[in-house]
Write a protein that holds these residues in place. Structure first.
Motif, PDB file in Angstrom:
ATOM      1  N   GLU A   3       1.338  -3.387  16.680  1.00 32.69           N
ATOM      2  CA  GLU A   3       1.491  -2.621  15.258  1.00 32.69           C
ATOM      3  C   GLU A   3       0.733  -1.302  14.959  1.00 32.69           C
ATOM      4  O   GLU A   3       1.262  -0.406  14.352  1.00 32.69           O
ATOM      5  N   ARG A   6       2.367   1.533  16.426  1.00 27.33           N
ATOM      6  CA  ARG A   6       3.794   2.155  15.648  1.00 27.33           C
ATOM      7  C   ARG A   6       3.385   3.128  14.321  1.00 27.33           C
ATOM      8  O   ARG A   6       4.103   3.983  14.031  1.00 27.33           O
ATOM      9  N   VAL A   7       1.833   2.957  13.999  1.00 28.24           N
ATOM     10  CA  VAL A   7       1.701   3.651  12.898  1.00 28.24           C
ATOM     11  C   VAL A   7       0.383   4.517  13.608  1.00 28.24           C
ATOM     12  O   VAL A   7      -0.686   4.873  13.000  1.00 28.24           O
ATOM     13  N   SER A   9       0.056   7.634  14.362  1.00 25.63           N
ATOM     14  CA  SER A   9      -0.441   9.003  13.819  1.00 25.63           C
ATOM     15  C   SER A   9      -1.387   8.850  12.770  1.00 25.63           C
ATOM     16  O   SER A   9      -1.833  10.122  12.180  1.00 25.63           O
ATOM     17  N   LEU A  10      -1.869   7.778  12.043  1.00 30.87           N
ATOM     18  CA  LEU A  10      -2.925   7.638  11.277  1.00 30.87           C
ATOM     19  C   LEU A  10      -3.951   7.752  11.691  1.00 30.87           C
ATOM     20  O   LEU A  10      -4.561   7.704  12.858  1.00 30.87           O
ATOM     21  N   PHE A 233       0.752  14.208  -4.294  1.00 28.25           N
ATOM     22  CA  PHE A 233       2.132  13.747  -4.469  1.00 28.25           C
ATOM     23  C   PHE A 233       2.612  14.095  -5.815  1.00 28.25           C
ATOM     24  O   PHE A 233       3.783  13.625  -6.193  1.00 28.25           O
ATOM     25  N   TYR A 346       1.105  17.544  16.542  1.00 31.52           N
ATOM     26  CA  TYR A 346       0.891  16.105  16.743  1.00 31.52           C
ATOM     27  C   TYR A 346      -0.116  15.732  17.938  1.00 31.52           C
ATOM     28  O   TYR A 346      -0.605  14.668  17.882  1.00 31.52           O
TER      29      TYR A 346
ATOM     30  N   SER B  97       4.102   8.243   8.031  1.00 34.06           N
ATOM     31  CA  SER B  97       3.212   7.049   8.135  1.00 34.06           C
ATOM     32  C   SER B  97       1.970   7.388   7.114  1.00 34.06           C
ATOM     33  O   SER B  97       1.572   6.385   6.425  1.00 34.06           O
ATOM     34  N   GLU B  98       1.549   8.495   6.858  1.00 31.15           N
ATOM     35  CA  GLU B  98       0.234   8.684   6.130  1.00 31.15           C
ATOM     36  C   GLU B  98       0.868   8.508   4.514  1.00 31.15           C
ATOM     37  O   GLU B  98       0.272   7.860   3.715  1.00 31.15           O
ATOM     38  N   THR B  99       2.273   9.006   4.296  1.00 26.65           N
ATOM     39  CA  THR B  99       2.680   8.749   2.917  1.00 26.65           C
ATOM     40  C   THR B  99       2.825   7.419   2.648  1.00 26.65           C
ATOM     41  O   THR B  99       2.713   7.117   1.497  1.00 26.65           O
ATOM     42  N   LEU B 101       1.228   5.002   4.071  1.00 26.06           N
ATOM     43  CA  LEU B 101       0.090   4.323   3.747  1.00 26.06           C
ATOM     44  C   LEU B 101      -0.726   4.392   2.291  1.00 26.06           C
ATOM     45  O   LEU B 101      -1.370   3.628   2.028  1.00 26.06           O
ATOM     46  N   GLN B 116      -6.993  -3.811   8.219  1.00 22.00           N
ATOM     47  CA  GLN B 116      -6.295  -4.418   9.499  1.00 22.00           C
ATOM     48  C   GLN B 116      -4.902  -4.571   8.542  1.00 22.00           C
ATOM     49  O   GLN B 116      -3.608  -4.483   9.016  1.00 22.00           O
ATOM     50  N   ARG B 119      -2.728  -1.810   7.429  1.00 25.14           N
ATOM     51  CA  ARG B 119      -1.856  -1.397   8.586  1.00 25.14           C
ATOM     52  C   ARG B 119      -0.535  -2.213   8.885  1.00 25.14           C
ATOM     53  O   ARG B 119       0.437  -1.696   9.176  1.00 25.14           O
ATOM     54  N   ARG B 120      -0.819  -3.563   8.582  1.00 28.34           N
ATOM     55  CA  ARG B 120       0.181  -4.446   9.034  1.00 28.34           C
ATOM     56  C   ARG B 120       1.263  -4.194   8.129  1.00 28.34           C
ATOM     57  O   ARG B 120       2.524  -4.059   8.320  1.00 28.34           O
ATOM     58  N   ALA B 123       3.197  -1.040   8.813  1.00 26.40           N
ATOM     59  CA  ALA B 123       4.113  -1.322   9.825  1.00 26.40           C
ATOM     60  C   ALA B 123       5.430  -1.947   9.517  1.00 26.40           C
ATOM     61  O   ALA B 123       6.528  -1.616   9.851  1.00 26.40           O
ATOM     62  N   ALA B 135       7.977   7.842  12.396  1.00 25.89           N
ATOM     63  CA  ALA B 135       6.451   7.625  11.712  1.00 25.89           C
ATOM     64  C   ALA B 135       5.706   8.983  11.563  1.00 25.89           C
ATOM     65  O   ALA B 135       5.020   8.877  10.716  1.00 25.89           O
ATOM     66  N   SER B 136       5.696   9.565  12.639  1.00 23.75           N
ATOM     67  CA  SER B 136       4.710  10.567  12.800  1.00 23.75           C
ATOM     68  C   SER B 136       5.137  11.982  12.313  1.00 23.75           C
ATOM     69  O   SER B 136       4.274  12.931  12.388  1.00 23.75           O
ATOM     70  N   ARG B 154       7.381   3.156   1.224  1.00 26.77           N
ATOM     71  CA  ARG B 154       5.976   3.131   0.290  1.00 26.77           C
ATOM     72  C   ARG B 154       6.141   2.432  -0.793  1.00 26.77           C
ATOM     73  O   ARG B 154       5.036   1.844  -1.012  1.00 26.77           O
TER      74      ARG B 154
END
Lengths: 349, 286
Positions: A3, A6-7, A9-10, A233, A346, B97-99, B101, B116, B119-120, B123, B135-136, B154
């Motif tokens: 998991e 998958r994310v 880049s955070l 935003f 990146y 992914s930042e968006t 999150l 955690q 993040r789950r 994802a 995602a990046s 989101r």
């Protein structure tokens, strides 16, 4: 972990910590290096020998401790304050062209300084001329005025703020020009030179008080950096995601205006730092304010320490206003960055 | 079944002499997909903004999950209702992914970082909307359809029982419109979310949505340009199942255009007909 991949880049707290520590180490190294540069050659080894005896003071120690280091610390404080505040202003106003002066800090400080000169007050506060004190009050007063006007305009809050800032800036600039034209010329020269952005040796108390104030402000701003991401935003989005938009905006603008006013009263108006340093950091490391804020501050300090060292050195023994250097070096440097990182990079994240 | 979103005699006006919504009463049950349909200026976006707590009704009450919307704090309401606005590109180059999150921001730990659990959820939202593959990448680099899916992700990451969408398909091509409705339908079915979406596509709404709310502008009656007395004080909206609400007569009346009705499979298909359309007369007379 799948998991997390998958994310990936955070931003992780560990990455942020590593980068901040690296940046601070760079800042310390640059500060030491720059303290050895100046009109007089100073040897670090000789200075480390200590103050010497009262009858035969150690000149290297004296110059380093009482001239160079305070000034370098001053440059670091001002650079950190301006760059950190610039990043916050850009986020809150959702405008990449925003800088710490956009809501009237510059004209307010200028007007304050001018009034100090014209009114002819001569008292001092901790060895500081009334110019600095008046500039500080003028800067904060103007931001308060702009904020109040912006609130009255209501619904399009950010646009209202920006417009109010522009108009108040223009109005106060007119008053400054009016005062300039009726004031005595040597006073005007002193004020104008001061406004151009200047570093001078400071009283230790002022230095440490300012450093504490700016550091506390920057740490405080870090704690609203996650909501700032959402606010960039737009207000509606942020509100619907459970952010108290008005509250965060108010804290952000109040704290960043305060540290900007501190910086301005220390050193006049130093342009460009608050605009390009956040952009440069954003270009290289991305827009996440949890990272942008601390790293912009540290890199702003680095940038201004270097710029001031050049300003001290380049036409020695005369000195240039540091604002000249920040624009002359910062501009091309920023354009190179802009061309090189025209996309987000990146592999650095 | 309980009413998840309930409106009672809700009225709203931006200016006192210009009512936008008047006397709207509506009950949306949990897990229902509701389409909000109506001409421009009928108050569709206003209704969505009222439900998102961005506006307060001048009279009437709105209940979200059994409690008056005014009893929720902003943070609390954000755990009940998520909003997807019409698409836009933000000022700074945040990644996908930042968006996504950011929806978790109120749940971050004291240090300003996600747990955690957050993040789950992110994802999961990325996987559900098929956006994990990019995602990046920054939002600005995406196509309109991809970007809209990110905003859906989101909203999903906000983990609310209710999703509000303001024209989620307005900038999308045919394929992406259908894909968007498939996605929303799967969110409704697999996650049991209540979805309220503004749309201009009557036929897609009829295919995917369970219920519809047809709003009519308050002052002017369609076609005549004058004030319609039947609009006062209530009655400028219809609500019910999509097949009840989206009849040919209702659409013709509310939008003031002629509509051609045909039947494809089990579905009614409504085709608007302008005066200058090819075969306009023949189609209607059929």
């Amino acid at each position: 972990m799948r998991e997390d991949e998958r994310v990936h880049s955070l931003l992780s707290p560990r990455t942020l910590l590593t980068r901040t520590v690296a940046a601070v180490a760079l800042l310390v190294a640059i500060m030491i290096l720059c303290s050895l540069v100046g009109t007089q050659n100073v040897s670090l080894r000789a200075a480390l020998a200590g103050p010497g005896s009262p009858t035969a003071p150690n000149p290297d120690y004296e110059i380093l401790l009482h001239v160079r280091i305070p000034r370098i610390i001053l440059a670091a404080i001002v650079g950190a304050a301006l760059a950190g505040a610039g990043a916050v202003f850009q986020a809150v106003l959702r405008n990449p062209l925003a800088d710490p002066y956009i809501l009237g800090v510059s004209s307010g400080a200028g007007l304050g300084a001018m009034l100090a000169v014209v009114s002819g007050v001569h008292w001092t506060l901790w060895g500081r001329s009334p110019i600095a004190v008046f500039a500080f009050i003028g800067a904060l007063g103007t931001v308060w005025l702009v904020w109040t006007i912006g609130r009255i305009t209501g619904r399009f809050h950010v646009t209202g703020l920006l417009l109010a800032g522009v108009v108040v800036n223009a109005f106060f600039s007119a008053i400054i020009m009016f005062l300039t034209s009726i004031a005595r010329s040597q006073d005007v020269y002193a004020t104008v030179f001061w406004l151009m952005g200047n570093m001078a040796e400071e009283d230790p108390f002022v230095l440490w008080a300012s450093a504490g104030c700016v550091a506390a402000g920057l740490v405080g701003l870090f704690f609203i950096s996650a909501p700032l991401n959402v606010i960039s935003f737009g207000q509606t989005d942020a509100q619907s995601m459970g952010i108290h938009v008005e509250r965060v905006q108010f804290i952000a603008l109040a704290v960043s205006s305060l540290i900007t006013a501190v910086a301005v009263s220390l050193s006049g108006l130093i342009g460009f730092v608050g605009l390009i340093v956040p952009h440069a950091v954003r270009l290289v490391l991305g827009p996440d304010h949890r990272q942008l804020l601390p790293l912009s501050s540290v890199m702003g300090a680095v940038f201004l320490v270097v710029a001031d060292t050049i300003a001290r050195r380049v036409v020695a023994p005369a000195q240039l206003p540091v604002g000249v250097i920040t624009a002359m070096i910062g501009g091309p440097f920023f354009l190179i960055l802009l061309m090189r990182y025209n996309r987000r990079v990146y592999w650095l994240s | 079944m309980t009413a998840c979103v309930q409106l009672h005699e809700v009225a709203f006006a931006y200016r006192p002499d210009l009512p936008v919504l008047k006397g709207i009463s509506l009950a949306v049950e949990t897990g229902v997909f509701l389409a909000v349909i109506g001409p421009n200026g009928a108050g569709k976006s206003t209704l969505i903004r009222l439900l998102a707590g961005l506006l307060r009704p001048q009279s009437g009450t709105i209940c979200i999950e059994g409690a008056d919307i005014r009893s929720y704090g902003q943070r609390q309401l954000a755990t009940k209702v998520a909003l997807v606005q019409q698409e836009f590109i933000p000022a700074f180059g945040f990644s996908v992914s930042e968006t996504v999150l950011m929806a978790r921001t109120p749940h971050f730990s004291q240090s300003g970082f996600e747990r955690q659990e957050d993040r789950r959820i992110v994802a999961d939202a990325l996987a559900m909307t098929d956006t994990a593959a990019f995602a990046s990448r920054p939002l600005a680099d995406l196509s309109g359809g991809e970007r809209q899916r990110v905003f859906i992700a989101r909203a999903l990451a906000q983990d609310t029982p209710i999703l509000l969408l303001d024209e989620p398909t307005s900038f999308l091509d045919l394929k992406h419109q259908v894909a968007m409705y498939d996605l929303l339908k799967s969110v409704q079915r697999e996650r049991g979310r209540t979805i309220i979406a503004i749309t201009h596509d009557i036929n897609l709404a009829a295919q995917y949505c369970d219920q519809a709310l047809l709003l009519q502008p308050c002052s002017a009656a369609p076609g005549t340009g004058g004030t319609d007395p039947s609009c006062e004080p209530v009655g400028q909206y219809r609500t019910g199942t999509t097949s009840e609400v989206l009849s040919r007569e209702a659409i013709e009346n509310v939008f003031g255009v002629r509509v051609f009705l045909t039947r494809v499979g089990i579905e009614n298909v409504l085709l608007p007909l302008g005066k200058m359309a090819k075969d306009a007369d023949r189609a209607v007379s059929r």
